[in-house]
Design a protein around this motif. Structure first.
Motif, PDB file in Angstrom:
ATOM      1  N   LYS A 144       0.853  -1.197   0.000  1.00  0.00           N
ATOM      2  CA  LYS A 144       0.000   0.000   0.000  1.00  0.00           C
ATOM      3  C   LYS A 144       0.879   1.234   0.000  1.00  0.00           C
ATOM      4  CE  LYS A 144      -3.611  -2.557   0.611  1.00  0.00           C
ATOM      5  NZ  LYS A 144      -4.490  -2.793  -0.541  1.00  0.00           N
ATOM      6  N   CYS A 145       0.270   2.302  -0.435  1.00  0.00           N
ATOM      7  CA  CYS A 145       0.944   3.587  -0.345  1.00  0.00           C
ATOM      8  C   CYS A 145       0.770   4.112   1.078  1.00  0.00           C
ATOM      9  CB  CYS A 145       0.286   4.535  -1.337  1.00  0.00           C
ATOM     10  SG  CYS A 145       0.852   6.211  -1.167  1.00  0.00           S
ATOM     11  N   VAL A 146       1.833   4.660   1.646  1.00  0.00           N
ATOM     12  CA  VAL A 146       1.708   5.334   2.949  1.00  0.00           C
ATOM     13  C   VAL A 146       2.221   6.765   2.796  1.00  0.00           C
ATOM     14  CG1 VAL A 146       1.887   3.242   4.341  1.00  0.00           C
ATOM     15  CG2 VAL A 146       3.948   4.518   3.794  1.00  0.00           C
ATOM     16  N   ALA A 170      -7.869   6.078  -4.804  1.00  0.00           N
ATOM     17  CA  ALA A 170      -7.561   5.715  -3.412  1.00  0.00           C
ATOM     18  C   ALA A 170      -6.946   6.869  -2.638  1.00  0.00           C
ATOM     19  CB  ALA A 170      -6.620   4.514  -3.389  1.00  0.00           C
ATOM     20  N   LEU A 171      -6.503   7.878  -3.364  1.00  0.00           N
ATOM     21  CA  LEU A 171      -5.910   9.034  -2.683  1.00  0.00           C
ATOM     22  C   LEU A 171      -7.020  10.071  -2.490  1.00  0.00           C
ATOM     23  CD1 LEU A 171      -3.000   9.219  -1.823  1.00  0.00           C
ATOM     24  CD2 LEU A 171      -2.485  10.517  -3.896  1.00  0.00           C
ATOM     25  N   GLU A 172      -7.188  10.463  -1.240  1.00  0.00           N
ATOM     26  CA  GLU A 172      -8.299  11.371  -0.922  1.00  0.00           C
ATOM     27  C   GLU A 172      -7.752  12.756  -0.596  1.00  0.00           C
ATOM     28  OE1 GLU A 172     -12.394  10.500   1.300  1.00  0.00           O
ATOM     29  OE2 GLU A 172     -10.614  10.290   2.546  1.00  0.00           O
ATOM     30  N   SER A 222      -4.745  11.755   1.872  1.00  0.00           N
ATOM     31  CA  SER A 222      -4.646  10.524   2.655  1.00  0.00           C
ATOM     32  C   SER A 222      -5.026   9.325   1.789  1.00  0.00           C
ATOM     33  CB  SER A 222      -5.533  10.601   3.900  1.00  0.00           C
ATOM     34  OG  SER A 222      -6.760  11.189   3.573  1.00  0.00           O
ATOM     35  N   VAL A 223      -4.521   8.172   2.193  1.00  0.00           N
ATOM     36  CA  VAL A 223      -4.695   6.960   1.383  1.00  0.00           C
ATOM     37  C   VAL A 223      -5.853   6.133   1.935  1.00  0.00           C
ATOM     38  CG1 VAL A 223      -3.566   4.870   0.512  1.00  0.00           C
ATOM     39  CG2 VAL A 223      -2.204   6.934   0.966  1.00  0.00           C
ATOM     40  N   LYS A 224      -6.829   5.809   1.075  1.00  0.00           N
ATOM     41  CA  LYS A 224      -7.888   4.870   1.471  1.00  0.00           C
ATOM     42  C   LYS A 224      -7.341   3.484   1.160  1.00  0.00           C
ATOM     43  CE  LYS A 224     -11.625   7.584  -0.201  1.00  0.00           C
ATOM     44  NZ  LYS A 224     -12.679   7.501  -1.191  1.00  0.00           N
ATOM     45  N   LEU A 260      -8.861   0.767  -1.063  1.00  0.00           N
ATOM     46  CA  LEU A 260      -8.879   0.972  -2.511  1.00  0.00           C
ATOM     47  C   LEU A 260      -7.492   0.907  -3.136  1.00  0.00           C
ATOM     48  CD1 LEU A 260     -11.417   3.936  -2.921  1.00  0.00           C
ATOM     49  CD2 LEU A 260     -11.837   1.502  -3.218  1.00  0.00           C
ATOM     50  N   CYS A 261      -6.479   1.088  -2.319  1.00  0.00           N
ATOM     51  CA  CYS A 261      -5.114   1.170  -2.855  1.00  0.00           C
ATOM     52  C   CYS A 261      -4.650  -0.205  -3.338  1.00  0.00           C
ATOM     53  CB  CYS A 261      -4.163   1.704  -1.784  1.00  0.00           C
ATOM     54  SG  CYS A 261      -2.448   1.755  -2.336  1.00  0.00           S
ATOM     55  N   ILE A 262      -4.129  -0.242  -4.562  1.00  0.00           N
ATOM     56  CA  ILE A 262      -3.624  -1.502  -5.119  1.00  0.00           C
ATOM     57  C   ILE A 262      -2.090  -1.526  -5.142  1.00  0.00           C
ATOM     58  CG2 ILE A 262      -5.698  -2.002  -6.491  1.00  0.00           C
ATOM     59  CD1 ILE A 262      -4.171  -0.813  -8.928  1.00  0.00           C
ATOM     60  N   GLY A 263      -1.478  -0.501  -4.591  1.00  0.00           N
ATOM     61  CA  GLY A 263      -0.007  -0.469  -4.503  1.00  0.00           C
ATOM     62  C   GLY A 263       0.682  -0.272  -5.840  1.00  0.00           C
ATOM     63  N   CYS A 264       0.042   0.467  -6.743  1.00  0.00           N
ATOM     64  CA  CYS A 264       0.593   0.593  -8.105  1.00  0.00           C
ATOM     65  C   CYS A 264       1.751   1.573  -8.192  1.00  0.00           C
ATOM     66  CB  CYS A 264      -0.493   0.992  -9.083  1.00  0.00           C
ATOM     67  SG  CYS A 264      -0.986   2.716  -8.950  1.00  0.00           S
ATOM     68  N   ALA A 265       1.906   2.432  -7.206  1.00  0.00           N
ATOM     69  CA  ALA A 265       3.049   3.359  -7.102  1.00  0.00           C
ATOM     70  C   ALA A 265       2.987   4.560  -8.036  1.00  0.00           C
ATOM     71  CB  ALA A 265       4.375   2.628  -7.291  1.00  0.00           C
TER      72      ALA A 265
HETATM   73  S1  SF4 Z   1      -0.273   3.359  -4.936  1.00  0.00           S
HETATM   74 FE1  SF4 Z   1      -1.610   3.444  -6.779  1.00  0.00          FE
HETATM   75  S2  SF4 Z   1      -3.598   2.771  -6.000  1.00  0.00           S
HETATM   76 FE2  SF4 Z   1      -2.389   3.312  -4.173  1.00  0.00          FE
HETATM   77  S3  SF4 Z   1      -2.942   5.446  -3.770  1.00  0.00           S
HETATM   78 FE3  SF4 Z   1      -1.096   5.457  -5.061  1.00  0.00          FE
HETATM   79  S4  SF4 Z   1      -1.861   5.652  -7.174  1.00  0.00           S
HETATM   80 FE4  SF4 Z   1      -3.602   5.013  -5.888  1.00  0.00          FE
END
Ligand code: SF4
Ligand code: SF4
Ligand code: SF4
Lengths: 321, 183
Positions: free
Chosen positions: B66-68, B104-106, B118-120, B123-128
């Motif tokens: 996940k994104c933090v 996923a980013l609010e 902030s990161v939900k 919903l975050c798929i960790g795509c970076a």
């Molecule tokens: S890592 Fe990808 S899915 Fe997660 S918040 Fe960032 S852009 Fe969105």
């Protein structure tokens, strides 16, 4: 009752079917794979610049064995600040003086009398041309992060990213005024400084003050009392504007009043005319290392552009093609 | 009763990463259940080149990565390189302005012109993508981490196998997160 015996070949077929079904389920649950990752974010495309738009070529570089922060030039010297260092070079790039400092000077400027003003973290220090410290001004504010200084005939202006204010001092170090507060009625947007890059300069043509408002991606013009006059600049990843959250990071002025800007993030150096219209590119993004930040600029009286490349620890010199 | 180990992690993660209280409680519970394994997988954010494979190569359907957000590093910018597409013409919340493929980013208004991001996590798929955008155009306050309330701690992490920058490593279970610039 007779027990039914399942033949071995049926068991083998069943096992194979289970394996195939398992693989199929796993495959179905798998996310997109292959050579092209659908989530790959390509920012290289934004670094491409049409060669026809590059109006300058690199003619020299001065390699310096130090972490570099600030840059200034006058008619015969180049002034570079590094970590606890002030270095002087002649116009051919030969080091002429090395002065040890107590702290890091993030910015430097020189007046007509060759007095050297250094922006330390929270105060200004003044040095003579022969390297003696002649004054140490009072701390502006405990929160101060001085990022730029510029000197006119009678005043010294300090851009402070910590307090988001511009301070005007007399040349003896007495504080005269400050400005930077948002004032909607007067059309002053206030300085928005998301990161410690906040530059200013004195206009070579009319002695007014230009201050970068990085969070608004614009460059604002003030009189010496801090009254807002006008602004230019637009937000864009394209060459015409300034990219990212907060740019330009640095600013310099050509002898004819054109602006030279440098950006962080998508690192590029460009020239705009005095009305803020894009003219051409000095250094394209691909000419910098990745993650280069803090590209300070200076221009000499002949229009040569000096670019402080902090990542490579060099001062790069550019001339019109 | 909470173990000392769990208490230590909870406080540290709350402070350093700005994770939600719920997320941290989950993290603590998982750490306790994994305590026999001693090490867990983590991403070194200084090595990650944001290739996108963390979204596609985890064994879990929804990646454990996940994104933090390190709020202390964030500029609370109106135009956010992690939130907005680089060619976005407006600094708004319209879907076409957003970089995140799953929203996923609010973005929350703080005061003109500052916004909090902030990161939900659900919903975050960790795509970076946001990490790369923030790194390239902002302060670099977003980064990827393996979330241990989700990760099943595979013997051989399937993302580590394909990671082009060797960013995955085993870390002690007592210090399961790696901060940017401090790994
Ligand atoms: S890592 Fe990808 S899915 Fe997660 S918040 Fe960032 S852009 Fe969105
Ligand atoms: S696979 Fe490696 S480089 Fe790619 S996003 Fe994940 S940690 Fe970063
Ligand atoms: S160890 Fe397994 S569950 Fe955890 S991130 Fe790697 S592939 Fe995903």
């Amino acid at each position: 009752m007779k027990k039914r015996v399942i033949p071995n070949d049926v068991i083998i077929v069943m096992v194979v079917m289970v394996v195939i079904a398992t693989v199929a389920v796993v495959r179905m649950r798998q996310k997109p794979k292959g050579d092209v990752n659908p989530y790959k974010y390509d920012i290289e495309q934004y670094k491409k610049v049409d060669m026809a738009l590059i109006g300058y070529c690199e003619v020299a570089e001065i390699k310096i064995d130090a972490e570099l922060y600030g840059l200034a030039v006058d008619d015969d010297q180049i002034y570079v600040t590094g970590d606890k260092l002030l270095l002087l070079f002649d116009k051919n790039g030969a080091e002429t003086k090395r002065i040890e400092l107590d702290g890091a000077a993030k910015c430097v400027t020189v007046d007509a009398d060759k007095k050297i003003y250094l922006g330390m973290a929270d105060h200004v220090e003044v040095y003579s041309a022969d390297g003696n410290c002649i004054d140490r001004w009072k701390t502006i504010n405990k929160k101060s992060i001085i990022t730029s200084i510029a000197v006119s005939e009678s005043s010294l202006f300090v851009a402070d990213a910590g307090t988001r204010q511009v301070y005007r001092f007399d040349k003896d170090g007495s504080l005269r005024s400050s400005f930077g507060e948002k004032d909607e009625q007067a059309g002053v947007p206030g300085f928005v400084i998301p990161s410690p890059y906040f530059d200013l300069l004195i206009d070579r043509t009319d002695q007014s003050l230009w201050v970068v408002n990085p969070g608004h991606r614009q460059i604002e013009n003030y009189d010496e009392d801090g009254r807002f006059k006008k602004a230019w600049g637009a937000s864009s990843i394209k060459l015409l504007g300034f990219s990212g959250c907060c740019n330009p990071s640095h600013l310099a002025m050509m002898p004819d009043g054109s602006f030279v800007t440098s950006e962080k993030g998508l690192v590029r150096v460009k020239v705009y005319n005095h009305d803020g219209e894009f003219v051409n590119v000095v250094v394209p993004p691909n000419s910098f290392d990745e993650h280069t930040v803090g590209v300070d600029l200076a221009v000499d009286s002949t229009g040569r552009i000096f670019v402080l490349d902090s990542s490579r620890s060099v001062v790069r010199v550019f001339e019109k093609k | 009763m909470m173990s000392d180990k769990k208490k230590k992690l909870t406080r540290r993660d709350m402070l350093r990463l700005g994770l939600s209280a719920g997320a941290v409680v989950g993290l603590g519970a998982t750490v306790v259940s994994k305590s026999a394994t001693k090490t867990v997988w983590q991403i070194d954010p200084d090595k990650c080149v944001q290739c996108g494979k963390c979204a596609t190569d985890c064994v879990l359907e929804l990646s454990a990565v996940k994104c933090v957000h390190a709020y202390a590093v964030c500029g609370y910018c109106e135009l956010c390189g992690g939130y907005h597409r680089p060619d976005a013409t407006k600094t708004d919340t319209a879907a076409e302005s957003q970089l995140c493929p799953t929203s996923a980013l609010e973005r929350t208004f703080i005061e003109d012109p500052y916004y909090q991001y902030s990161v939900k996590e659900e919903l975050c798929i960790g795509c970076a993508k946001c990490v790369k955008g923030c790194d390239a155009f902002g302060n670099g306050s977003l980064f990827l981490q393996v979330r241990h309330d989700r990760c099943v701690n595979c013997n051989e992490c399937s993302i580590a196998r394909v990671c082009p920058s060797d960013a995955f490593k085993r870390v002690p279970i007592e210090e399961p997160y790696l901060l940017k610039g401090k790994a």
